[in-house]
Design an enzyme around this catalytic site. Structure first.
Site, mmCIF file in Angstrom:
data_model
loop_
_atom_site.group_PDB
_atom_site.id
_atom_site.type_symbol
_atom_site.label_atom_id
_atom_site.label_comp_id
_atom_site.label_asym_id
_atom_site.label_seq_id
_atom_site.Cartn_x
_atom_site.Cartn_y
_atom_site.Cartn_z
ATOM 1 C CG ASP A 153 25.062 -10.469 -12.643
ATOM 2 O OD1 ASP A 153 23.820 -10.388 -12.464
ATOM 3 O OD2 ASP A 153 25.585 -11.289 -13.419
ATOM 4 N NE ARG A 155 23.887 -8.649 -19.318
ATOM 5 C CZ ARG A 155 23.369 -7.633 -20.028
ATOM 6 N NH1 ARG A 155 23.555 -6.387 -19.637
ATOM 7 N NH2 ARG A 155 22.692 -7.867 -21.122
ATOM 8 C CD GLU A 196 19.238 -6.258 -22.948
ATOM 9 O OE1 GLU A 196 19.926 -5.925 -23.925
ATOM 10 O OE2 GLU A 196 19.639 -7.082 -22.089
ATOM 11 C CG HIS A 307 -18.540 -3.722 18.080
ATOM 12 N ND1 HIS A 307 -19.353 -3.187 19.054
ATOM 13 C CD2 HIS A 307 -18.220 -4.969 18.511
ATOM 14 C CE1 HIS A 307 -19.522 -4.079 20.018
ATOM 15 N NE2 HIS A 307 -18.836 -5.165 19.722
ATOM 16 C CG ASN A 308 -15.841 -4.054 21.249
ATOM 17 O OD1 ASN A 308 -16.563 -3.280 21.864
ATOM 18 N ND2 ASN A 308 -15.932 -5.351 21.381
ATOM 19 C CD GLU A 337 -18.630 -0.093 21.472
ATOM 20 O OE1 GLU A 337 -19.501 -0.382 22.306
ATOM 21 O OE2 GLU A 337 -18.098 -0.929 20.715
ATOM 22 C CG ASP A 339 -16.625 -0.787 25.664
ATOM 23 O OD1 ASP A 339 -17.447 -0.108 25.036
ATOM 24 O OD2 ASP A 339 -16.660 -2.026 25.719
ATOM 25 C CG HIS A 352 -14.262 -6.233 25.526
ATOM 26 N ND1 HIS A 352 -14.618 -7.546 25.641
ATOM 27 C CD2 HIS A 352 -15.301 -5.623 24.901
ATOM 28 C CE1 HIS A 352 -15.819 -7.723 25.107
ATOM 29 N NE2 HIS A 352 -16.243 -6.569 24.641
ATOM 30 C CD GLU A 386 -22.053 0.186 26.362
ATOM 31 O OE1 GLU A 386 -22.673 -0.131 27.376
ATOM 32 O OE2 GLU A 386 -22.591 0.608 25.327
ATOM 33 C CE LYS A 435 -25.394 4.932 20.234
ATOM 34 N NZ LYS A 435 -25.015 4.332 21.495
ATOM 35 C CB SER A 513 -27.573 -0.010 21.010
ATOM 36 O OG SER A 513 -26.802 1.103 20.686
ATOM 37 N NE ARG A 540 -22.629 1.399 18.153
ATOM 38 C CZ ARG A 540 -22.214 0.404 18.940
ATOM 39 N NH1 ARG A 540 -23.059 -0.167 19.786
ATOM 40 N NH2 ARG A 540 -20.967 -0.027 18.897
ATOM 41 C CE1 TYR A 721 -12.031 -27.148 -7.897
ATOM 42 C CE2 TYR A 721 -10.047 -28.142 -8.833
ATOM 43 C CZ TYR A 721 -11.350 -28.256 -8.355
ATOM 44 O OH TYR A 721 -11.958 -29.497 -8.346
ATOM 45 C CG ASP A 722 -6.611 -27.608 -2.850
ATOM 46 O OD1 ASP A 722 -6.877 -28.806 -3.090
ATOM 47 O OD2 ASP A 722 -5.647 -27.250 -2.152
#
Length: 772
Positions: A153, A155, A196, A307-308, A337, A339, A352, A386, A435, A513, A540, A721-722
């Site tokens: 509404d 408000r 407001e 990487h990967n 990279e 592969d 991979h 690679e 490379k 590498s 590398r 903090y715990d």
């Protein structure tokens, strides 16, 4: 409401935005088979898009346009490409979010509908970009008002406001809040509208510590004249050059009141806006642009590396995606990279190897790199191959690289020179460099090339089965395809034998590498030798293959010895990526950072283990007074919970610089006794304030000795903090020690993902002196 920017965003006069407010049915697409109709609509605040199923009465999901980074038109995501035969590109678009949140792929009913949303969202993103700091704060408060206004509404009574403040992570003294509520209730309706509420909120969160600092320098306690502001800039911010002109500029830029501007003078509101702006930030603005010499050989720079890159998750079952390349390149990575493995239908694939990760086409990866390589930085991109493909598919790879990348691919030495010395990032602007291994190279020693196995092949084989090892050994003796070999010019991968062998035989264009383990071993055995090796040629370093969860090692120890290509799993959030992001934030975020001179000299005697023995030893002292925190985000969804915040400051650098200190935590059980003021100008700052998890006041000083300033990175972390378990992460910010501005500064906090969480910040005072 004018406060909530709808009129400012021009929704009434923009047909696209009008259409978005009416709403549209669109398909939300998650896969080739998951395509569901949802009704999307721009909400009244002009910044939130809500969506729901066609049959649902209420909106069940929403996102803020502040979290949207870009809109891509057409089939520009793998998901939309997979349904390209079903829906034409002019009806498709993708919303890309900041951080690691997944994209939202949408298909509109018509091309016109898609265009309305694409142009409408772009208009709103541009408006958000152009908002001033105070507008952004008003908008942020408004967003909370809309969240808290449950019956819509427009408000809110005091009970609802109290509930909303708890949601905002804000504890408060109820009597004080009620008094301010009544003051803000100009309409005297026992409720606040959004304008407001903004006024009420600002009164409630008045920055006592900033008011004290303001009054300390104000001649009349009301305003800062040009002279007053000049004194502050000279004495506190250590900005003595053109301080009078600078004071006038700041008044012109940040003072909201036209009356004060004509005097000219700065009100408390203008002073706070200046302190919260990028000019009042801890990060030196001059380092936001490219300020380093970019004309030295490539091996003289640290290079932001991934990487990967194709993986979005872990390395066993994770999804491979061209999105990985887009994200890495957008984050400023300049080495990615790829592969490559033999794929079906004669097309090489990227994934991979020997795992269950999904596969993507090599040609799609090349196209993506071509499209996104130079959007963030024009400096060169290194494509680190690679390669496990046979000769036939190597030829296909060479063909794709040449035809897709065209002139962007560096295929021959610059200016017809012999490819012996490395060119500079400046000379290689706009170029993609391959490379990989090279047949023969300058010496045309063919036999050596046949035996040449990159170190990465060898180390990663150790993590697979014996069957895979045999497969790997067979592959390592594979013939190399001349067409692909010919595309390698300045980054020839070679197997590392020893530092002595490299010193006598290696060429500057050769790259070795190392797995993180090997690099660490050499670092411990021969730190100075490693530094000298890296002054001559590129190295590398990549995470060990045992990090199947895509975790990262700390890049700092490799930077300490001058390793240039320190490749990280960019998809994995954490301290390591915070350091990488923080380190590469300097020099215009261009992905290249000039190494300090002691890491560039071939005869350097620098050893990170013993920095004090080095002739350029200039230690410094860093004093950080952690004063206060602002608008810290709430972590727990539990209604009554409030953050108990503390600040950790961590130094990363040479081993002697590694240090951590922290403030006490603010316990949200009411008032706390503040420590006595530390600095002369703080006397007027603080009453016995009621601290909250939202706007805590610590006023504590932490001190550090920095032995090698050129390599140090400072990371600020806010935690909840715990006492029973590990502290929860709230926000962080990392930056190079050399990019820190002294004086009173704000630190704008970032999320775990490295995206901003406005308006959360820390207010600190920084002092840097020569160590005796």
């Amino acid at each position: 409401s004018s406060v909530c920017r709808i009129s400012g965003l021009g929704i009434q006069s923009d047909d696209n935005l009008q259409r978005m407010m009416v709403g549209s049915m669109m398909r939300k697409v998650k896969s080739r088979t998951w395509k569901k109709q949802r009704h999307f609509r721009l909400q009244e605040d002009g910044l939130t898009v809500g969506y729901k199923s066609s049959w649902a009465r209420k909106i069940h999901s929403a996102f803020s346009l502040c979290d949207v980074e870009a809109v891509r038109e057409g089939h520009q995501s793998e998901i939309l490409l997979s349904i390209a035969d079903e829906f034409p590109p002019d009806r498709c678009f993708t919303l890309v979010f900041r951080g690691r949140r997944g994209n939202l792929d949408l298909v509109a009913e018509t091309a016109a509908e898609a265009q309305a949303w694409i142009h409408g969202i772009r208009t709103l993103l541009e408006n958000i970009e152009n908002m001033g700091e105070s507008e952004k704060l008003d908008q942020w408060i408004c967003d909370w008002f809309h969240k808290g206004d449950k019956n819509k509404d427009g408000r809110m009574n005091f009970k609802e406001v109290r509930k909303l403040l708890k949601m905002m992570n804000m504890d408060m003294n109820e009597e004080h809040a009620l008094l301010l509520f009544t003051t803000a209730d100009k309409s005297q309706t026992d409720s606040l509208n959004n304008e407001e509420f903004v006024q009420f909120y600002k009164m409630l969160t008045e920055r006592e510590e900033v008011v004290g600092l303001f009054q300390e320098y104000s001649s009349d306690g009301e305003k800062l004249s040009v002279c007053d502001l000049e004194d502050f800039l000279r004495e506190e911010q250590l900005e003595s050059e053109n301080s009078q002109q600078r004071a006038s500029e700041l008044i012109d830029r940040y003072e909201p009141s036209d009356g004060a501007k004509t005097l000219p003078a700065m009100s408390i509101d203008g002073f706070l806006m200046y302190l919260c702006s990028s000019e009042g930030s801890i990060f030196n603005l001059e380092h936001k642009g490219i300020y380093q010499d970019m004309t030295l050989p490539l091996c003289h720079y640290f290079i932001c590396s991934s990487h990967n890159t194709y993986l979005l998750e872990d390395q066993l079952r994770g999804q491979s995606s061209v999105e990985g390349y887009i994200q890495a390149l957008k984050r400023g990575c300049r080495c990615v990279e790829v592969d490559c493995w033999d794929g079906a239908n004669g097309e090489p694939v990227v994934y991979h190897g020997h795992t269950l990760t999904s596969k993507i086409l090599f040609k799609d990866v090349v196209a993506t790199v071509g499209n996104y390589a130079f959007k963030v930085s024009e400096h060169p991109v290194i494509l680190s191959l690679e390669n496990h493909c046979g000769i036939d598919q190597q030829r296909v790879m060479a063909m794709h690289l040449s035809s897709i990348l065209g002139d962007k691919l560096l295929k021959a030495p610059l200016n017809g020179r012999t490819p012996y010395d490395l060119p500079s990032p400046e000379e290689l602007k706009g170029k993609i460099i391959l490379k990989w291994k090279k047949i023969g190279g300058i010496t045309d020693n063919l036999d050596a090339a046949e035996e040449d196995v990159s170190d990465e092949d060898e180390t990663d084989k150790d993590n697979f089965s014996s069957e895979d090892q045999n497969h790997g050994n067979k592959k390592s003796k594979q013939s190399l395809c001349a067409e692909l070999s010919d595309l390698v010019v300045y980054c020839k991968s070679v197997h590392f034998r020893s530092f002595e062998h490299s010193r006598i035989h290696s060429k500057p264009i050769e790259v070795s590498s190392f797995s993180e383990f090997k690099a660490r071993k050499y670092l411990k055995e021969a730190g100075t030798e490693f530094v000298r090796h890296n002054a001559r040629q590129l190295t590398r370093v990549y995470p060990t293959g045992m990090r199947t969860d895509s975790s990262n090692f700390c890049p700092q120890e490799m930077w300490n010895i001058g390793c240039q290509i320190v490749a990280l799993n960019v998809q994995t959030a954490g301290m390591e990526m915070d350091l990488n992001d923080g380190f590469f934030r300097q020099n215009g975020s261009c992905g290249y950072i000039l190494k300090p001179d002691f890491l560039r000299k071939p005869e350097s005697n620098f050893d990170p283990e013993r920095p004090q023995d080095f002739e350029g030893y200039h230690p410094q002292r860093l004093l950080i007074r952690v004063i206060s925190g602002q608008q810290l985000p709430k972590l727990s969804k539990k209604e009554g919970s409030i953050v108990d915040p503390l600040v950790k400051v961590e130094i990363y650098g040479v081993p002697q610089d590694q240090a951590k200190q922290e403030t006490r935590h603010i316990d949200n059980n009411g008032t706390v006794d503040l420590p006595p003021p530390i600095h002369s100008t703080t006397n007027a700052f603080f009453s016995n304030a009621s601290c909250t998890g939202f706007n805590p006041i610590w006023n504590e000083t932490l001190e550090f000795a920095i032995h090698t300033p050129d390599l140090a990175i400072v990371r600020f972390v806010v935690e909840d903090y715990d006492k029973a378990s590990r502290n929860d992460f709230v926000g962080q910010y990392a930056l190079p020690f050399k990019s820190i501005q002294p004086g009173y500064r704000h630190i704008h906090l970032l999320s775990k993902d490295g995206t901003s969480i406005p308006p959360s910040s820390l207010f600190v005072h920084i002092g840097i002196t020569e160590a005796s």
